[in-house]
Design a protein around this motif. Structure first.
Motif, short mmCIF file in Angstrom:
data_model
loop_
_atom_site.label_atom_id
_atom_site.label_comp_id
_atom_site.label_asym_id
_atom_site.label_seq_id
_atom_site.Cartn_x
_atom_site.Cartn_y
_atom_site.Cartn_z
N MET A 46 -37.45 23.26 -0.76
CA MET A 46 -38.66 23.02 0.03
C MET A 46 -38.34 23.24 1.51
N SER A 52 -39.64 18.13 5.36
CA SER A 52 -39.77 18.33 3.91
C SER A 52 -38.82 17.41 3.16
N ARG A 99 -47.19 22.40 2.02
CA ARG A 99 -46.53 21.91 3.24
C ARG A 99 -46.07 23.08 4.11
N ALA A 100 -45.54 24.12 3.46
CA ALA A 100 -45.10 25.28 4.24
C ALA A 100 -46.27 25.88 5.02
N ALA A 101 -47.42 25.99 4.33
CA ALA A 101 -48.60 26.54 4.99
C ALA A 101 -49.10 25.59 6.08
N ASP A 114 -38.38 23.73 5.45
CA ASP A 114 -39.18 23.06 6.47
C ASP A 114 -39.67 24.01 7.55
N GLU A 115 -39.10 25.22 7.54
CA GLU A 115 -39.49 26.15 8.60
C GLU A 115 -40.91 26.61 8.38
N ALA A 116 -41.58 26.87 9.49
CA ALA A 116 -42.93 27.39 9.40
C ALA A 116 -42.89 28.80 8.84
N VAL A 117 -43.89 29.13 8.05
CA VAL A 117 -44.01 30.50 7.55
C VAL A 117 -44.50 31.37 8.71
N VAL A 121 -47.33 23.40 7.89
CA VAL A 121 -46.45 23.45 9.06
C VAL A 121 -46.77 24.70 9.88
N SER A 122 -46.98 25.79 9.15
CA SER A 122 -47.28 27.06 9.80
C SER A 122 -48.62 27.00 10.55
N ALA A 161 -47.19 20.42 -3.41
CA ALA A 161 -46.60 20.03 -2.12
C ALA A 161 -45.73 21.10 -1.45
N PRO A 162 -44.79 21.76 -2.17
CA PRO A 162 -43.91 22.68 -1.44
C PRO A 162 -44.66 23.81 -0.72
#
Lengths: 72, 508
Positions: free
Chosen positions: A55, B277, B99-101, A57-60, B103-104, B95-96
């Protein structure tokens, strides 16, 4: 994940004769003890799966906030 | 000191504690932006995140409704432990990637995902209607209705528990109004920080209270086997192997709760609010054991009540837990203190769910339905105002006493589960289109609500919401397959497309 699926399948006593009088295991009717055992198994496996999940943590990377769906 | 006096004093101390926590949270805020107010500045660490997820997921229904259900159903209600655990399993699918989207894209509400995934351009809908915008609004409306429904159930439960814990000193009506105002106060002052921190205290209180009650019940009955045998004697059907319809309902409830609960707006917002995360993963790893520590405990308490409460006494299912606690309170001063502790634990569960619903409602209506920007303080102010208006409008409804907690929560799930394709399917299948997703959502909702209101909550033991979801997903999938493919992206865009390809179906 498929093991968790199997545990869920086994937890429901669809394969037992309905209305039958149960034996007692650990103080619980046997079909309840099986269900509970399955749920304990699910909890352990699922917890490990969460800790091992990939999982990031970096932004896409994106080029803008407004993204467009591919509808024609 | 009587039970009512002890309960009233404890309640007052508890309210003071909540107000103090809210004031500390208010001082800790960084600014007035929606991200800071509604998501605690995206800075919730593992401990607080876990406890707020826990306290939010286990509501008044879990502590008061489930023992009643277990009392009525017998050991087959062990299914509740399974369906509560299935929520944390299904989160793997959500969730995975979400969450990535998040954060972006800096998401604040669930609608931000729908906007991010489906965009704002006209989609496949009759007359060139902006299907993606309609889908976002439809998801927002369903989630708002579900949250309002859930909040209403919590308000009613707060009134009942307050009256019980104070021995009638604080009547039902005063309990509903007074505690609603306390929640509104700390939620307005401290936002998600206050909610999450009070949830932490409430989660601990719940756990301690339930453990104490279980120890008392098992101790008094002479152990688990003794409970099982006395239940078998009092009501043989309670221990018998369940029939096919019950097994079908068991599977259906696991599907209904597992799928619908992961898209609770308040749960989605906690995915956004995690500091990292890793914190989220650790929280979920702990959460997966909580059904064993909570749902299983309340189920055993309800089952033990079969041998303790006369079935001819006309006790309503929601009243089983209070009756047990009343019995316990007469066993001596320590038992009385324990009973008060459990009542406060139940109240904590109810309030922690209500405050999370209220916070999410404000954000949802302000941002997803009214379209206010997610990065302006004005949105926070409007969200707080909307939350206050909705809460005050619900108080008169909560004072009506003719619906059980369980029916309320079932109706909520029938609505919420229809939003699943817009999240789970959209996250994993790039071809999903907004128009068919909207069509599926409308058909599934009309089907589920129509049958539920028509007095048909299940078909062959399967919840109509789950059947409606099947229809909903089929329409979304078939419609998307039949939709024209998107035009190929220019070569110059291919590289950046690959970079942002973690979320399928998106194109910058």
């Amino acid at each position: 994940m498929w093991v968790i699926g199997v545990l869920y399948l086994v937890s429901v006593p669809w394969y037992r004769d309905a209305g039958g009088e149960p034996h007692y295991v650990f103080g619980l009717p046997d079909w309840v003890a099986v269900a509970l055992g399955c749920y304990v198994g699910v909890a352990i496996l699922n917890s490990v799966a969460w800790l091992l999940a990939d999982m990031p943590d970096e932004a896409v990377p994106t080029r803008g906030e407004r993204d467009v769906e591919g509808d024609a | 000191m009587s039970f009512g006096q002890l309960g009233t004093v404890s309640l007052v101390f508890y309210m003071i504690l909540l107000v103090v926590v809210a004031e500390i949270a208010r001082r800790a805020r960084a600014d007035g932006t929606p991200s800071d107010h509604f998501l605690a500045g995206r800075d919730l660490g593992t401990f607080v995140l876990f406890l707020t997820l826990y306290a939010t997921a286990y509501s008044g229904n879990s502590l008061l409704g489930y023992p009643g259900r277990a009392y009525a159903s017998g050991f087959s209600f062990i299914m509740a432990t399974g369906f509560m655990m299935s929520i944390i399993v299904v989160f793997h699918a959500l969730a995975p990637k979400l969450r990535a989207a998040a954060v972006s894209g800096g998401f604040v509400t669930p609608g931000d995902w729908v906007r991010h995934r489906f965009g704002d351009t006209p989609g496949f809908a009759p007359g060139g209607v902006d299907a993606s915008k309609l889908l976002r609004i439809a998801v927002g409306v369903l989630m708002t209705l579900a949250l309002a429904n859930f909040l209403l159930a919590q308000l009613r439960a707060m009134g009942h528990v307050t009256a019980q814990v104070t021995g009638g000193t604080v009547p039902f009506e005063a309990g509903v109004i007074g505690l609603a105002l306390v929640i509104l106060g700390y939620e307005t002052l401290g936002g998600m920080r206050a909610v999450a921190w009070t949830d932490s205290a409430q989660g601990i209180l719940m756990l301690v209270g339930l453990a104490t009650l279980l120890v008392w019940i098992l101790g008094e009955a002479g152990g688990l086997e003794s409970v099982s045998r006395s239940v078998a004697e009092a009501r043989p059907s309670a221990v018998a192997i369940p029939d096919a319809a019950t097994c079908a309902n068991w599977f259906s409830t696991i599907a209904l709760l597992g799928l619908a609960s992961v898209i609770y707006p308040q749960a989605i917002q906690r995915i956004y609010a995690a500091r990292s995360s890793r914190a989220l993963q650790q929280s979920f790893a702990l959460m997966t054991f909580m059904p064993l520590a909570t749902t299983l405990v309340v189920t055993l308490i309800g089952i033990a009540a079969i041998a303790r409460i006369d079935p001819n006494a006309g006790i309503a299912s929601d009243a089983v837990m209070p009756v047990l606690l009343s019995q316990w309170a007469t066993a001596g001063p320590w038992a009385m203190a324990g009973a008060v502790l459990v009542f406060l634990g139940a109240l904590a569960a109810i309030m922690s769910t209500a405050d999370s619903c209220l916070l999410s409602l404000g954000a949802l209506v302000a941002h997803d339905l009214l379209g206010l920007p997610r990065n302006e303080e004005r949105t926070t102010r409007v969200g707080k105002t909307i939350a206050a208006i909705l809460l005050l409008a619900m108080i008169p409804l909560a004072l009506q006493r003719d619906v059980t907690l369980w029916r309320l929560i079932e109706l909520k799930m029938e609505l919420l589960i229809q939003c699943v394709p817009a999240f789970l399917l959209a996250l994993h299948w790039g071809r999903l289109r907004s128009g068919p997703t909207l069509a599926g959502l409308v058909v599934g909702t009309l089907f589920a609500v129509g049958l539920t209101l028509g007095g048909v909550p299940r078909l062959l033991g399967v919840h109509v919401g789950v059947v409606g979801l099947g229809l909903n997903a089929a329409i979304a999938a078939i419609g998307s397959v039949l939709s024209p493919s998107p035009p190929p992206a220019p070569l110059s865009e291919k590289r950046s497309e690959n970079l942002s390809a973690q979320v399928p179906g998106r194109r910058d």
